[in-house]
Design an enzyme around this catalytic site. Sequence first.
Site, PDB file in Angstrom:
ATOM      1  N   GLU A 201      -4.479 -26.002 -30.969  1.00 34.74           N
ATOM      2  CA  GLU A 201      -5.338 -26.683 -31.939  1.00 34.74           C
ATOM      3  C   GLU A 201      -4.563 -27.586 -32.886  1.00 34.74           C
ATOM      4  O   GLU A 201      -5.048 -28.662 -33.266  1.00 34.74           O
ATOM      5  CB  GLU A 201      -6.153 -25.656 -32.731  1.00 34.74           C
ATOM      6  CG  GLU A 201      -7.333 -25.083 -31.982  1.00 34.74           C
ATOM      7  CD  GLU A 201      -6.965 -23.957 -31.025  1.00 34.74           C
ATOM      8  OE1 GLU A 201      -7.836 -23.493 -30.268  1.00 34.74           O
ATOM      9  OE2 GLU A 201      -5.772 -23.532 -31.042  1.00 34.74           O
TER      10      GLU A 201
ATOM     11  N   HIS B 219     -15.862 -15.598 -33.959  1.00 34.49           N
ATOM     12  CA  HIS B 219     -16.526 -16.666 -33.210  1.00 34.49           C
ATOM     13  C   HIS B 219     -17.906 -17.004 -33.784  1.00 34.49           C
ATOM     14  O   HIS B 219     -18.746 -17.553 -33.085  1.00 34.49           O
ATOM     15  CB  HIS B 219     -16.685 -16.276 -31.731  1.00 34.49           C
ATOM     16  CG  HIS B 219     -15.423 -16.307 -30.947  1.00 34.49           C
ATOM     17  ND1 HIS B 219     -14.438 -15.373 -31.095  1.00 34.49           N
ATOM     18  CD2 HIS B 219     -14.971 -17.183 -30.002  1.00 34.49           C
ATOM     19  CE1 HIS B 219     -13.438 -15.645 -30.270  1.00 34.49           C
ATOM     20  NE2 HIS B 219     -13.736 -16.740 -29.604  1.00 34.49           N
TER      21      HIS B 219
END
Length: 645
Positions: free
Chosen positions: A380, A449
């Site tokens: 990321e 999540h």
Amino acid sequence: MYRRMCRIRRFEERAAELYKATEIPGFLHLSIGQEACAVGACWPLGERDGITSTHRGHGHVLAKGLDTASMMAELMGKEAGTCHGRGGSMHIADPGQGIYGANGIVGAGLPIAAGVATAAKLRAAGDVVVAFFGDGAVAQGMFHEAVNLAAVWDLPVVFLCENNHYSEFSPEADQHRASMSARAAGYGIGYAHVDGNDVLAVAGVMTDVVEGLRAGGGPVLVEAETYRWHGHYEGDPERYRSAEEVTAAKERDPLVIARRHLTAAGVEGGRISAVEEETEKEIEAAVEWARGLPEPDPADLYDFVSAPRPVFEEPAPPAADAEIFRTMDAVRLALQHELSADPDVFVAGIDVGAGGNVFGLTRGLADEFPGRVRDTPISESAIVGSAVGAAMAGMKPVVEVMYMDFIGVCLDMLLNQAAKLRFMTGGRATLPLVVRTQFGAGRSSGSQHSQSLEALLAHIPGLTVVMPSNPADTYGLLRAAIQDPNPVVFVENRLQYGLKGPRPAADHLVPLGKAKVVREGDDITLVTWSRMVQEGLAAADVLAGEGIGVEVVDLRTISPLDRETVLASLAKTNRLVVAHEAVRDFGVGAELAALAVDEGFWHLDAPVTRVAAPPVPAPYAPSLEQAWLPSRDTIADTLRRIAAV
């Protein structure tokens, strides 16, 4: 080469003196003793080639061609400085000269360099990038991610390690167990070692490396062994090394070695001395010029935070008989439209190419736009950092962070790079980039999540945060975000990917920073965004049957906040409820409550109330998750209570 090294040496010697005299107000990290690395590495570079630098970057940017006068003014915090006094010693940049920034975060320049190199590769102009870093930076995850991404994408970038054998206060042996050559082999890239105190040796190695990159070769790691004469920072007591060690290192002074080369080449001593005298005069003139300049006007505090946005009106809603499409279709069509319209747009992220995204949102785009829809490793920081670099180099990257929760993995690239670089460079850097991500609780995705983190992002000056609530707005806002000259985090709700609505015209653009009243009402204002808009509209329908008129305001853009629309609705209804999926404490709802109490106080006839998840991580078990998550029922109950006050 000698002239450039003398310029760097004298610039930094004077900077040290000015720092002691308090004429330079901020941190100062000097590269005295490392001049040959900077000059030799930049010797084969042209103006279009790029560099990224470190907190110890004066030598790099001077070697690339930046002028000493504006730099000295920048160090003194003057308006006429390279970055208008907004950056200081650690943040000097001029993308127009291929200087993509010194950086106060160790290792941060490496993924940015990968992004600049990505832009160079997509344009196929033969440009190369040199990413300077110190031996301490190899302990950073950003080093691993950037080098690996460059290897996978075969980018034209040189990772140049100025190995001065100290990571701040720690000797190299205490920090690493693997050699630089072993690391290069581990990433499958080229490696070269050079005496970093010999400018001819550095320039020779770099000339060969740069020629190889221009011919299509992949990334190379170059290790230049050198030594810094001063401490990690000016004022460093240097208890970690002996004075004898420093004195011994000075016997290999890069300027002395260069003078020997000049003498061996038949250059007379008088000519060498003339260069030294000319450089001395240049630096003194820069100091005197900078001393007489004003500091930035406090009235200009807000300058350079964001670039001016394109101005356009709210579009007409889609026709009543328009084709029905889904939010997931809106994302793909918006990306397809912008990729077709602008060759500077590219898309990158984990499995967005061949895999078509984990939700199938980008399926088919990689075949339609070869090379411009790019799969990345699971990295990321490299993904977002490469977007920062590519944007600074003039591209319009759209990168994906698969889940909003993973923003934490790459937060530096948003917090300290994308959001701040325009400001710190005094407007020299432009950052037209989009980070797409998604969130959504309600399907037992668990605490890592499901998070709605818009408050975290909206708290960062310089970032734009967008959260659409329906398919048409998703299409129009995403297109506007890609065209915007500022860094935008575009947050979709995955539970709405299947949400259906009328498809707008292809030219549909929704202005950023503008909320919309999506339901009129006279009794109470409900402000919300993303999926909670649909829940809020359902609650408003229920209350309408009870004779309570709820006005629903869809923020659409979280930051910048459309205060005017919220306050206008509050003035109309005199009551305010805010609903959001994120946890209640310290959230956007609190900011809206503060706005109502501060600027809308005299309109209030009831307490401002928030409907939000309690300050508990998102649960996994369905029973707990449903108790935690706001719903149309909890919104309706709150609206009834406040309407009755």
